[in-house]
Scaffold this motif. Structure first.
Motif, PDB file in Angstrom:
ATOM      1  N   UNK A  69       5.515  -0.492   1.877  1.00 22.66           N
ATOM      2  CA  UNK A  69       4.890  -0.514   3.219  1.00 22.66           C
ATOM      3  C   UNK A  69       5.369   0.731   3.976  1.00 22.66           C
ATOM      4  N   UNK A  70       4.864   1.911   3.591  1.00 23.32           N
ATOM      5  CA  UNK A  70       5.441   3.171   4.075  1.00 23.32           C
ATOM      6  C   UNK A  70       5.328   3.398   5.579  1.00 23.32           C
ATOM      7  N   UNK A  71       4.335   2.759   6.219  1.00 26.53           N
ATOM      8  CA  UNK A  71       4.152   3.001   7.666  1.00 26.53           C
ATOM      9  C   UNK A  71       5.366   2.519   8.457  1.00 26.53           C
ATOM     10  N   UNK A  72       6.051   1.490   7.940  1.00 25.89           N
ATOM     11  CA  UNK A  72       7.231   0.954   8.639  1.00 25.89           C
ATOM     12  C   UNK A  72       8.336   2.014   8.654  1.00 25.89           C
ATOM     13  N   UNK A  73       8.476   2.700   7.536  1.00 25.84           N
ATOM     14  CA  UNK A  73       9.516   3.733   7.420  1.00 25.84           C
ATOM     15  C   UNK A  73       9.153   4.931   8.296  1.00 25.84           C
ATOM     16  N   UNK A  74       7.862   5.316   8.245  1.00 24.12           N
ATOM     17  CA  UNK A  74       7.422   6.444   9.098  1.00 24.12           C
ATOM     18  C   UNK A  74       7.692   6.147  10.562  1.00 24.12           C
ATOM     19  N   UNK A  75       7.460   4.896  10.934  1.00 20.58           N
ATOM     20  CA  UNK A  75       7.643   4.522  12.345  1.00 20.58           C
ATOM     21  C   UNK A  75       9.123   4.644  12.731  1.00 20.58           C
TER      22      UNK A  75
ATOM     23  N   UNK B 167      10.116   8.171  12.933  1.00 17.47           N
ATOM     24  CA  UNK B 167       9.209   8.910  13.839  1.00 17.47           C
ATOM     25  C   UNK B 167       8.558  10.078  13.104  1.00 17.47           C
ATOM     26  N   UNK B 168       7.998   9.752  11.957  1.00 15.80           N
ATOM     27  CA  UNK B 168       7.318  10.772  11.141  1.00 15.80           C
ATOM     28  C   UNK B 168       5.814  10.623  11.283  1.00 15.80           C
ATOM     29  N   UNK B 169       5.086  11.733  11.276  1.00 18.45           N
ATOM     30  CA  UNK B 169       3.624  11.642  11.340  1.00 18.45           C
ATOM     31  C   UNK B 169       3.046  11.163  10.007  1.00 18.45           C
ATOM     32  N   UNK B 170       1.795  10.789  10.041  1.00 15.92           N
ATOM     33  CA  UNK B 170       1.071  10.306   8.859  1.00 15.92           C
ATOM     34  C   UNK B 170       1.087  11.332   7.716  1.00 15.92           C
ATOM     35  N   UNK B 171       1.258  12.617   8.061  1.00 15.21           N
ATOM     36  CA  UNK B 171       1.244  13.668   7.033  1.00 15.21           C
ATOM     37  C   UNK B 171       2.491  13.630   6.143  1.00 15.21           C
TER      38      UNK B 171
ATOM     39  N   UNK C  98       0.860  -1.201   0.000  1.00 15.77           N
ATOM     40  CA  UNK C  98       0.000   0.000   0.000  1.00 15.77           C
ATOM     41  C   UNK C  98       0.892   1.245   0.000  1.00 15.77           C
ATOM     42  N   UNK C  99       1.621   1.460  -1.112  1.00 16.71           N
ATOM     43  CA  UNK C  99       2.498   2.645  -1.173  1.00 16.71           C
ATOM     44  C   UNK C  99       1.695   3.928  -1.037  1.00 16.71           C
ATOM     45  N   UNK C 100       2.361   4.989  -0.551  1.00 16.83           N
ATOM     46  CA  UNK C 100       1.676   6.280  -0.398  1.00 16.83           C
ATOM     47  C   UNK C 100       1.262   6.852  -1.742  1.00 16.83           C
TER      48      UNK C 100
ATOM     49  N   UNK D  52       7.973  13.323   1.438  1.00 16.82           N
ATOM     50  CA  UNK D  52       7.443  14.649   1.195  1.00 16.82           C
ATOM     51  C   UNK D  52       6.301  14.886   2.179  1.00 16.82           C
ATOM     52  N   UNK D  53       5.574  15.969   2.011  1.00 18.80           N
ATOM     53  CA  UNK D  53       4.527  16.329   2.962  1.00 18.80           C
ATOM     54  C   UNK D  53       3.199  16.409   2.217  1.00 18.80           C
TER      55      UNK D  53
END
Ligand SMILES: Cc1cc2nc3c(=O)[nH]c(=O)nc-3n(C[C@H](O)[C@H](O)[C@H](O)COP(=O)(O)O)c2cc1C
Length: 222
Positions: free
Chosen positions: A172-178, A181-185, A73-75, A132-133
């Protein structure tokens, strides 16, 4: 190194020496690359630089997700599978790589292992992820991130390094955000494997044929 030389030498590297890239070198590359164009100078990029145990952990999680067939589920949505001439180019690349790696069409297990290696950043010692944002995540920002990615790839050549820009590592972008420590935005656009090329690794011999100018160019009033 002359820019023209770096442009000539750059190619995607899929086998690396297990030698970490010094932090200062990575910083220098990013510093050089940051001189990239962006629409209205919004500079829509943020870098996540990974190495050591943190990168090992990311590789492990991504590999497990892919191996367990977790739905990617890529962004940023992937397009349709290529057809026609685009498919032919894709197939030609796959054929060359598998031939070099001695992987036959029927050898499903080796093909699976190849994809797992790909998702492990081709076992590179370091990786650069570009985020990116949501505020600015339109096609112009993605275009600018393409420009900075190429700058990174060329600057890396200048330091004797190789890179492979990779979309499979951001499935699987949520793994990288985690990890970052990046927010969902914050949206994860692309990953780049980086390290010293292992020139004994067969896939690094691949010679990708780029279309001759005549077939992709039309001239008007020139
Ligand atoms: C946006 C983008 C995504 C890519 N993703 C992958 C990837 O997931 N796996 C891979 O092996 N190569 C990937 N590549 C590398 C391309 O396969 C490579 O650039 C192309 O075959 C041309 O070869 P060259 O870079 O050696 O000139 C990607 C390149 C780009 C620009």
């Amino acid at each position: 190194m002359e820019l023209s030389e770096a442009m000539k030498l750059r190619k995607s590297i899929r086998g690396y020496k297990a030698v970490p890239v010094p932090k200062e070198t990575l910083a220098q590359i990013l510093d050089m690359a940051s001189n990239a164009p962006s629409a209205n100078n919004i500079q829509p990029w943020e870098f996540i630089i990974l190495g050591g145990e943190v990168l090992d952990e990311l590789k492990k999680i991504l590999e497990e997700k892919y191996a367990s067939r977790a739905q990617p589920h890529p962004d940023f949505q992937l397009g349709r599978a290529p057809t026609g001439v685009y498919r032919s180019r894709q197939v030609a690349l796959g054929k060359s790589l598998f031939q070099l790696m001695d992987i036959t069409r029927e050898d499903r297990e080796s093909r699976r292992q190849w994809v797992l290696k790909m998702i492990r950043f081709f076992d590179a010692p370091n990786a650069i992820i570009i985020a990116t944002d949501t505020e600015v995540s339109d096609h112009l920002s993605i275009f600018a991130i393409g420009a900075i990615s190429q700058n990174i790839a060329l600057a890396a050549v200048n330091f004797g390094l190789g890179t492979c820009i990779e979309n499979v590592v951001v499935l699987y972008p949520e793994v990288i955000r985690q990890i970052a420590r990046m927010p969902e935005s914050k949206k994860i656009v692309i990953g780049i494997a980086i390290g010293y090329p292992d020139w004994d690794f067969p896939a690094n011999e691949v010679q990708v044929s780029h279309e001759p100018l005549a077939s992709i160019t039309s001239w008007h009033g020139v």
